[in-house]
Write a protein that holds these residues in place. Sequence first.
Motif, PDB file in Angstrom:
ATOM      1  N   ALA A  99       0.835  -1.206   0.000  1.00 15.51           N
ATOM      2  CA  ALA A  99       0.000   0.000   0.000  1.00 15.51           C
ATOM      3  C   ALA A  99       0.869   1.255   0.000  1.00 15.51           C
ATOM      4  CB  ALA A  99      -0.909  -0.005   1.228  1.00 15.51           C
ATOM      5  N   TRP A 100       0.482   2.219  -0.797  1.00 19.96           N
ATOM      6  CA  TRP A 100       1.224   3.481  -0.877  1.00 19.96           C
ATOM      7  C   TRP A 100       0.907   4.330   0.345  1.00 19.96           C
ATOM      8  CZ3 TRP A 100       5.166   5.779  -2.731  1.00 19.96           C
ATOM      9  CH2 TRP A 100       5.249   7.155  -2.748  1.00 19.96           C
ATOM     10  N   THR A 101       1.928   4.799   1.034  1.00 22.53           N
ATOM     11  CA  THR A 101       1.738   5.620   2.226  1.00 22.53           C
ATOM     12  C   THR A 101       1.985   7.093   1.952  1.00 22.53           C
ATOM     13  OG1 THR A 101       4.038   5.419   2.913  1.00 22.53           O
ATOM     14  CG2 THR A 101       2.498   3.737   3.715  1.00 22.53           C
ATOM     15  N   GLY A 102       2.570   7.412   0.814  1.00 24.39           N
ATOM     16  CA  GLY A 102       2.859   8.805   0.502  1.00 24.39           C
ATOM     17  C   GLY A 102       4.123   9.323   1.159  1.00 24.39           C
ATOM     18  N   ASP A 103       4.961   8.463   1.676  1.00 21.74           N
ATOM     19  CA  ASP A 103       6.147   8.898   2.403  1.00 21.74           C
ATOM     20  C   ASP A 103       7.465   8.541   1.723  1.00 21.74           C
ATOM     21  OD1 ASP A 103       4.776  10.194   4.471  1.00 21.74           O
ATOM     22  OD2 ASP A 103       4.443   8.312   5.497  1.00 21.74           O
ATOM     23  N   ASP A 104       7.457   8.380   0.430  1.00 21.50           N
ATOM     24  CA  ASP A 104       8.680   8.128  -0.325  1.00 21.50           C
ATOM     25  C   ASP A 104       9.235   9.485  -0.766  1.00 21.50           C
ATOM     26  OD1 ASP A 104      10.237   7.941  -2.831  1.00 21.50           O
ATOM     27  OD2 ASP A 104       9.816   5.803  -2.690  1.00 21.50           O
ATOM     28  N   ARG A 105      10.302   9.948  -0.136  1.00 23.97           N
ATOM     29  CA  ARG A 105      10.843  11.294  -0.351  1.00 23.97           C
ATOM     30  C   ARG A 105      11.138  11.573  -1.825  1.00 23.97           C
ATOM     31  NH1 ARG A 105      11.050  16.151   1.915  1.00 23.97           N
ATOM     32  NH2 ARG A 105      11.309  15.148   3.892  1.00 23.97           N
ATOM     33  N   GLU A 106      11.793  10.656  -2.507  1.00 26.60           N
ATOM     34  CA  GLU A 106      12.153  10.875  -3.905  1.00 26.60           C
ATOM     35  C   GLU A 106      10.895  11.022  -4.775  1.00 26.60           C
ATOM     36  OE1 GLU A 106      14.570   8.714  -7.549  1.00 26.60           O
ATOM     37  OE2 GLU A 106      14.939   8.045  -5.508  1.00 26.60           O
ATOM     38  N   HIS A 107       9.946  10.131  -4.575  1.00 17.78           N
ATOM     39  CA  HIS A 107       8.694  10.203  -5.334  1.00 17.78           C
ATOM     40  C   HIS A 107       7.952  11.503  -5.026  1.00 17.78           C
ATOM     41  CE1 HIS A 107       5.138   8.777  -7.444  1.00 17.78           C
ATOM     42  NE2 HIS A 107       4.434   9.189  -6.408  1.00 17.78           N
ATOM     43  N   ASN A 108       7.875  11.872  -3.753  1.00 14.99           N
ATOM     44  CA  ASN A 108       7.185  13.097  -3.350  1.00 14.99           C
ATOM     45  C   ASN A 108       7.837  14.326  -3.963  1.00 14.99           C
ATOM     46  OD1 ASN A 108       5.441  11.568  -1.857  1.00 14.99           O
ATOM     47  ND2 ASN A 108       6.422  11.984   0.085  1.00 14.99           N
ATOM     48  N   ASP A 109       9.170  14.377  -3.969  1.00 14.89           N
ATOM     49  CA  ASP A 109       9.876  15.512  -4.562  1.00 14.89           C
ATOM     50  C   ASP A 109       9.594  15.611  -6.054  1.00 14.89           C
ATOM     51  OD1 ASP A 109      10.897  16.106  -2.079  1.00 14.89           O
ATOM     52  OD2 ASP A 109      12.929  15.354  -2.510  1.00 14.89           O
ATOM     53  N   GLU A 110       9.552  14.463  -6.734  1.00 13.38           N
ATOM     54  CA  GLU A 110       9.238  14.450  -8.166  1.00 13.38           C
ATOM     55  C   GLU A 110       7.810  14.931  -8.414  1.00 13.38           C
ATOM     56  OE1 GLU A 110      10.014  10.466  -9.459  1.00 13.38           O
ATOM     57  OE2 GLU A 110      12.186  10.691  -9.240  1.00 13.38           O
ATOM     58  N   CYS A 111       6.863  14.469  -7.608  1.00 16.19           N
ATOM     59  CA  CYS A 111       5.473  14.917  -7.735  1.00 16.19           C
ATOM     60  C   CYS A 111       5.371  16.416  -7.494  1.00 16.19           C
ATOM     61  CB  CYS A 111       4.573  14.189  -6.732  1.00 16.19           C
ATOM     62  SG  CYS A 111       4.245  12.472  -7.137  1.00 16.19           S
ATOM     63  N   HIS A 112       6.014  16.889  -6.452  1.00 15.67           N
ATOM     64  CA  HIS A 112       5.975  18.310  -6.103  1.00 15.67           C
ATOM     65  C   HIS A 112       6.439  19.162  -7.289  1.00 15.67           C
ATOM     66  CE1 HIS A 112       6.087  21.764  -3.423  1.00 15.67           C
ATOM     67  NE2 HIS A 112       7.274  22.050  -3.924  1.00 15.67           N
ATOM     68  N   GLU A 113       7.562  18.832  -7.860  1.00 12.29           N
ATOM     69  CA  GLU A 113       8.097  19.600  -8.995  1.00 12.29           C
ATOM     70  C   GLU A 113       7.176  19.511 -10.214  1.00 12.29           C
ATOM     71  OE1 GLU A 113      10.610  21.779  -8.944  1.00 12.29           O
ATOM     72  OE2 GLU A 113      10.608  21.320  -6.807  1.00 12.29           O
ATOM     73  N   ARG A 114       6.661  18.337 -10.480  1.00  9.28           N
ATOM     74  CA  ARG A 114       5.783  18.143 -11.636  1.00  9.28           C
ATOM     75  C   ARG A 114       4.462  18.888 -11.458  1.00  9.28           C
ATOM     76  NH1 ARG A 114       5.883  12.958 -11.400  1.00  9.28           N
ATOM     77  NH2 ARG A 114       3.829  12.563 -10.532  1.00  9.28           N
TER      78      ARG A 114
END
Length: 93
Positions: free
Chosen positions: A5-20
């Motif tokens: 289950a995705w928790t939303g706490d993957d820093r690299e993924h979150n940073d990529e989403c934020h920039e996008r």
Amino acid sequence: MPDRAWTGDDREHNDECHERWLSARNRSTDQPTYRDKWFDEQCGGCRFWVALSGELGRDWGVCTHPGSAFDGRCRFEHDGCELFAIRADASFG
């Protein structure tokens, strides 16, 4: 990505989403057309903004205003629209 289950706490993924996702902002303080009054009318202070869970929820939420063009869309807390409605408790985020 792991099979769990995705928790939303993957820093690299979150940073990529934020920039996008930043490219989809309606308002940005670095735009020459930005109005000073908009500073107090940001999504994070709107009663129709619901924060995401996990790490992304620090800056991102979903608009739930049925009349907004952004209803059901992920929004940056410092963005805004013409249908801003201040929270009764005036909280932010």
